[in-house]
Scaffold this active site. Structure first.
Site, mmCIF file in Angstrom:
data_model
loop_
_atom_site.group_PDB
_atom_site.id
_atom_site.type_symbol
_atom_site.label_atom_id
_atom_site.label_comp_id
_atom_site.label_asym_id
_atom_site.label_seq_id
_atom_site.Cartn_x
_atom_site.Cartn_y
_atom_site.Cartn_z
ATOM 1 N NE ARG A 16 8.386 50.196 77.330
ATOM 2 C CZ ARG A 16 8.767 49.647 78.624
ATOM 3 N NH1 ARG A 16 9.766 49.229 78.825
ATOM 4 N NH2 ARG A 16 7.889 49.675 79.802
ATOM 5 C CD GLU B 164 -1.680 51.228 86.368
ATOM 6 O OE1 GLU B 164 -0.905 52.742 86.255
ATOM 7 O OE2 GLU B 164 -1.287 50.739 85.645
ATOM 8 C CE LYS C 52 -2.580 50.991 82.884
ATOM 9 N NZ LYS C 52 -2.565 52.615 81.555
ATOM 10 C CB SER D 158 -0.421 45.144 78.744
ATOM 11 O OG SER D 158 0.693 46.299 77.968
ATOM 12 N N GLY D 159 1.062 45.124 81.372
ATOM 13 C CA GLY D 159 2.029 44.487 82.193
ATOM 14 C C GLY D 159 3.141 43.319 81.665
ATOM 15 N N GLY D 160 3.356 43.777 80.577
ATOM 16 C CA GLY D 160 4.545 42.801 79.914
ATOM 17 C C GLY D 160 3.964 41.529 79.062
ATOM 18 N NE ARG E 33 5.408 47.272 79.898
ATOM 19 C CZ ARG E 33 4.867 46.177 80.776
ATOM 20 N NH1 ARG E 33 6.449 45.820 81.114
ATOM 21 N NH2 ARG E 33 4.205 46.547 82.023
HETATM 22 P P1 13P Z 1 1.086 48.570 80.297
HETATM 23 O O1 13P Z 1 0.369 48.151 79.420
HETATM 24 O O2 13P Z 1 2.322 48.279 79.411
HETATM 25 O O3 13P Z 1 1.870 47.714 81.201
HETATM 26 O O4 13P Z 1 1.346 49.605 80.267
HETATM 27 C C1 13P Z 1 0.517 50.216 81.303
HETATM 28 C C2 13P Z 1 0.810 51.454 82.327
HETATM 29 O O5 13P Z 1 -0.213 52.737 81.783
HETATM 30 C C3 13P Z 1 1.147 51.262 83.461
HETATM 31 O O6 13P Z 1 1.106 52.408 84.434
#
Ligand code: 13P
Length: 338
Positions: free
Chosen positions: A34, A178, A220, A261-263, A293
């Site tokens: 990043r 998660e 999550k 958010s996953g990208g 992200r």
């Molecule tokens: P993102 O929202 O960027 O996908 O990250 C969340 C996260 O903590 C992934 O483990």
């Protein structure tokens, strides 16, 4: 259960209408990636400066109720010498920590992965708790192909998540469980729904086997989306697919589902969250965020590694946090981006 009061208090402090969780728990290789994108070297001082800037954003606590730290951040301090977990709590942002050690290929299961970090976890949790962490996060990752995840892959990942969650509850830290089904690929939204539902069924079956109290954890997970190589779906389509899967697979005892958010682009994820929350009266759980992200991307761009950009960085984070807070109430409109 020992530590019951502690766990219940953390759940109460973490879950509020209109407040989400900020994920700033990128591992060393991920934060380096990043930072590289904005021409900044990933030194301990740069990581401290950036994360400290985010956590000291004035007003952030109105929209953010928890922050997931990377291990290193727990022991870092502001320039004034205040530990970062304490600075978060000044705004009633509960500090938590990512405790998994990342993923590796799952042996003899081509295409499936598994997350490491269970050995010695109870001892590590005691250290993190002494440093101020009150909840933890562990991520299992599932790639969609025609063959993956395999049924053994589902079982192995669910067992790891459940063992982690049980250890956390025993040590008095609320587990964020998660399971992330990745967006990458050419699969359609129906296939994402099918896989996400199978993943969640396997995870909740394992949580039951491992005696995890569902009232004392957070889920999550991903929104149900088409793969990245497919055209994007409308927010209402994503909301319907996501609701269908969650109502089939997530017990009502779980107090909150916090999406990753996953990208997705920041605006896209906020619009999708809003659509999902338009029908939240039909759901037993709080529907919130735990974005990494999608909360940080505009802030990182504004920062560029320069202390002169501090105010702009904090403004960019606050804007995304505020718009996501509106989306948690179904009150976000794309026009608000201007
Ligand atoms: P993102 O929202 O960027 O996908 O990250 C969340 C996260 O903590 C992934 O483990």
């Amino acid at each position: 259960m020992r530590n019951l009061d502690q766990l219940q208090t953390t759940i109460k402090d973490l879950i509020h209408d209109g407040r989400g969780i900020l994920a700033i728990d990128e591992s060393a290789p991920t934060i380096a990636k990043r930072f590289k994108a904005i021409g900044v070297e990933s030194t301990e001082e740069n990581r401290r400066a950036y994360r400290s800037l985010l956590l000291t954003t004035p007003g952030l606590g109105e929209y953010i109720g928890g922050a997931i730290f990377f291990e290193e951040t727990l022991s870092q301090r502001t320039p004034a010498g205040i530990p970062l977990p304490a600075i978060a709590w000044e705004q009633r942002i509960v500090p938590g920590v990512k405790v998994d050690k990342g993923k590796i290929p799952l042996a003899l299961c081509p295409g499936d992965q598994i997350t490491e970090g269970l050995d010695g976890l109870a001892q590590r949790l005691q250290t993190y708790r002494d440093q101020g962490a009150r909840f933890a996060k562990w991520r299992e990752v599932y790639t969609i192909t025609d063959q993956n995840p395999s049924s053994f892959g589902l079982e192995a990942n669910a067992d790891a998540l459940a063992r982690y969650a049980a250890i956390c509850q025993e040590e008095g830290l609320v587990p964020i469980v998660e399971p992330e089904v990745l967006m990458d690929g050419r699969h359609n939204i129906e296939r994402c729904a099918e896989v996400t539902e199978a993943v969640l069924h396997s995870v909740f079956a394992a949580l039951l086997r491992h005696h995890v109290a569902l009232e004392l954890m957070l889920l999550k997970t991903n929104m149900v989306l088409p793969g990245t190589e497919q055209p994007k779906a409308r927010p209402d389509v994503i909301a319907t697919a996501t609701h269908t899967v969650l109502t089939r697979a997530v017990p009502a005892a779980v107090p909150s589902i916090n999406f990753l958010s996953g990208g997705q682009e920041p605006e896209e994820s906020t619009a999708n969250l809003n659509a999902i929350n338009l029908h939240r009266d039909r759901c037993p759980w709080n529907l919130s965020i735990s974005f990494g992200r999608a909360l940080q991307q505009p802030a990182l761009r504004a920062w560029q590694g320069k202390s002169d950009n501090g105010a702009a960085t904090q403004q960019a984070l606050l804007k995304r946090a505020r718009l996501n807070s509106l989306a948690m109430r179904g009150a976000y409109l794309p026009d608000m981006e201007r």
